[in-house]
Design a protein around this motif. Structure first.
Motif, PDB file in Angstrom:
ATOM      1  N   UNK A  16       0.851  -1.114  -0.122  1.00  0.00           N
ATOM      2  CA  UNK A  16       0.100  -0.027   0.068  1.00  0.00           C
ATOM      3  C   UNK A  16       0.717   1.340  -0.076  1.00  0.00           C
ATOM      4  N   UNK A  17       2.045   1.064   0.757  1.00  0.00           N
ATOM      5  CA  UNK A  17       2.806   2.253   0.717  1.00  0.00           C
ATOM      6  C   UNK A  17       3.441   2.517  -0.836  1.00  0.00           C
ATOM      7  N   UNK A  18       3.915   1.320  -1.445  1.00  0.00           N
ATOM      8  CA  UNK A  18       4.395   1.605  -2.782  1.00  0.00           C
ATOM      9  C   UNK A  18       3.415   2.031  -3.723  1.00  0.00           C
ATOM     10  N   UNK A  19       2.120   1.722  -3.278  1.00  0.00           N
ATOM     11  CA  UNK A  19       1.169   2.231  -4.220  1.00  0.00           C
ATOM     12  C   UNK A  19       0.613   3.608  -3.817  1.00  0.00           C
ATOM     13  N   UNK A  20       1.254   4.386  -2.819  1.00  0.00           N
ATOM     14  CA  UNK A  20       0.907   5.552  -2.692  1.00  0.00           C
ATOM     15  C   UNK A  20      -0.304   5.710  -1.752  1.00  0.00           C
ATOM     16  N   UNK A  21      -1.011   4.488  -1.449  1.00  0.00           N
ATOM     17  CA  UNK A  21      -2.156   4.683  -0.467  1.00  0.00           C
ATOM     18  C   UNK A  21      -1.934   4.910   0.913  1.00  0.00           C
ATOM     19  N   UNK A  22      -0.656   4.111   1.604  1.00  0.00           N
ATOM     20  CA  UNK A  22      -0.447   4.627   2.747  1.00  0.00           C
ATOM     21  C   UNK A  22       0.992   5.208   3.052  1.00  0.00           C
ATOM     22  N   UNK A  23       1.071   6.084   4.118  1.00  0.00           N
ATOM     23  CA  UNK A  23       2.334   6.647   4.351  1.00  0.00           C
ATOM     24  C   UNK A  23       3.074   5.670   5.278  1.00  0.00           C
ATOM     25  N   UNK A  24       4.359   5.817   4.867  1.00  0.00           N
ATOM     26  CA  UNK A  24       5.393   5.131   5.471  1.00  0.00           C
ATOM     27  C   UNK A  24       5.648   5.878   7.070  1.00  0.00           C
ATOM     28  N   UNK A  25       5.883   5.181   7.943  1.00  0.00           N
ATOM     29  CA  UNK A  25       5.996   5.534   9.324  1.00  0.00           C
ATOM     30  C   UNK A  25       6.850   4.599  10.123  1.00  0.00           C
ATOM     31  N   UNK A  26       7.667   5.311  11.295  1.00  0.00           N
ATOM     32  CA  UNK A  26       8.662   4.270  11.967  1.00  0.00           C
ATOM     33  C   UNK A  26       7.993   3.083  12.557  1.00  0.00           C
ATOM     34  N   UNK A  27       6.802   3.196  12.880  1.00  0.00           N
ATOM     35  CA  UNK A  27       5.858   2.188  13.414  1.00  0.00           C
ATOM     36  C   UNK A  27       6.062   1.044  12.620  1.00  0.00           C
ATOM     37  N   UNK A  28       5.986   1.106  11.115  1.00  0.00           N
ATOM     38  CA  UNK A  28       6.141  -0.220  10.356  1.00  0.00           C
ATOM     39  C   UNK A  28       7.593  -0.690  10.257  1.00  0.00           C
ATOM     40  N   UNK A  29       8.587   0.313  10.668  1.00  0.00           N
ATOM     41  CA  UNK A  29      10.012  -0.562  10.639  1.00  0.00           C
ATOM     42  C   UNK A  29      10.001  -1.417  11.940  1.00  0.00           C
ATOM     43  N   UNK A  30       9.589  -0.767  12.987  1.00  0.00           N
ATOM     44  CA  UNK A  30       9.571  -1.721  14.236  1.00  0.00           C
ATOM     45  C   UNK A  30       8.730  -2.865  14.067  1.00  0.00           C
ATOM     46  N   UNK A  31       7.636  -2.830  13.324  1.00  0.00           N
ATOM     47  CA  UNK A  31       6.894  -3.957  13.084  1.00  0.00           C
ATOM     48  C   UNK A  31       7.752  -4.754  12.301  1.00  0.00           C
ATOM     49  N   UNK A  32       8.459  -4.578  11.214  1.00  0.00           N
ATOM     50  CA  UNK A  32       8.960  -5.428  10.475  1.00  0.00           C
ATOM     51  C   UNK A  32      10.249  -6.161  11.394  1.00  0.00           C
ATOM     52  N   UNK A  33      10.826  -5.422  12.309  1.00  0.00           N
ATOM     53  CA  UNK A  33      11.962  -5.991  13.266  1.00  0.00           C
ATOM     54  C   UNK A  33      11.138  -7.234  14.011  1.00  0.00           C
ATOM     55  N   UNK A  34      10.208  -6.739  14.548  1.00  0.00           N
ATOM     56  CA  UNK A  34       9.430  -7.801  15.308  1.00  0.00           C
ATOM     57  C   UNK A  34       9.149  -9.020  14.825  1.00  0.00           C
ATOM     58  N   UNK A  35       8.486  -8.850  13.220  1.00  0.00           N
ATOM     59  CA  UNK A  35       7.892  -9.912  12.659  1.00  0.00           C
ATOM     60  C   UNK A  35       9.158 -10.753  12.139  1.00  0.00           C
ATOM     61  N   UNK A  36      10.078 -10.241  11.814  1.00  0.00           N
ATOM     62  CA  UNK A  36      11.276 -10.835  11.339  1.00  0.00           C
ATOM     63  C   UNK A  36      12.124 -11.657  12.715  1.00  0.00           C
TER      64      UNK A  36
END
Length: 290
Positions: A253-273
């Protein structure tokens, strides 16, 4: 087929589900059950083409009880999911519904020959925390979530986890059987649409392309590859890795310009990984000990 290859095939379903939100947005304003009927119809069509290579006689070897089980899993999950969001269209409902990967990990411990390790559970909880950051990044509003909606969300999580884990017990049932699951789900979804919704078709050719893309991937081929992963792959690792779906969906959704990128997404990526890494380590340890 090796377990590693089956696990990779199963994970391809997670990758396809990551595009579910993007294509669903593109299919607006088609109502949920009509969209379900169209997409599962396309998915069932793909299954018929795939089944033709072995011959349709393979479908006659499958018990009607298996067909009932698969249809209940696919249609039951989607019916509960859509109904939950009709009653309580909140982020909290989505988070409850997304407990299914955690339940897959927990339920897998009941399967013959499977050993659930502490790192599997810890990994699932860590990955769930990452998914929660994404789903609830708009904040928590418990006042907006009704109890019936949350109960239905919980029910759909249990339904999908049970369908996935019990598929392991049907390891000798050919994956071609998913063709019938999809076609039956399409038929039941059409009935639900006629009973509950107003018919609204895609607004333009791009909308129809989005419906086609859904039927080919996230609501089609994905259920066939998931079946292979559940029956022959590392079920605990796939359960934890499924939490990558909301992350990858958000990135799409970020790549499509529908959702903005935020630091929360980076933190979520670390937790999921990190959660997936813990589960992978537990699986690798288990493989060495056998």
């Amino acid at each position: 087929m090796t377990q590693g290859r089956a696990t990779a095939i199963g994970f391809s379903a997670v990758l396809m589900w990551a595009l579910l939100a993007l294509f669903t947005i593109g299919s607006a304003p088609v109502p949920p059950f009509l969209l379900n009927a169209l997409c599962f119809g396309i998915g069932g069509g793909i299954g018929l083409i795939w089944t033709a290579r072995r011959g349709f006689a393979v479908l006659r070897t499958v018990s009607w009880k298996v067909y009932a089980f698969g249809t209940l899993g696919l249609f039951g999950y989607h019916f509960l999911y859509f109904t939950a969001f009709r009653i309580a269209p909140t982020a909290e409902t989505g988070l409850i519904a997304y407990l299914w990967p955690l339940f897959i990990v927990l339920f897998s411990g009941l399967l013959p020959g499977e050993r659930l390790r502490a790192l599997h559970i810890i990994g699932a909880l860590v990955a769930f925390a990452g998914a929660a950051l994404i789903v609830l990044r708009g904040g928590v509003d418990l006042g907006g979530a009704s109890a019936p909606g949350l109960v239905l969300g919980f029910g759909c999580a249990i339904t999908w986890a049970a369908y996935s884990v019990l598929s392991r017990r049907l390891g000798k049932v050919p994956t071609e059987s998913v063709t019938v699951f999809c076609l039956a789900t399409a038929a039941l979804s059409l009935v639900a649409h006629l009973a509950l919704e107003e018919t609204v078709w895609p607004a333009d050719p791009l909308g129809w392309l989005a419906v086609l893309a859904l039927g080919l991937g996230p609501v089609g081929l994905a259920f066939f590859t998931w079946d292979i992963g559940m029956k022959r792959g590392d079920i605990q690792l796939l359960g934890v890795a499924s939490y990558a779906a909301p992350l990858l969906s958000t990135l799409a959704l970020i790549a499509a310009g529908i959702t903005p990128a935020t630091p929360v997404i980076g933190a979520a990526a670390l937790l999921i990984a990190g959660g997936a890494a813990l589960a992978a380590r537990a699986s690798a340890t288990g493989a060495k000990s056998r």
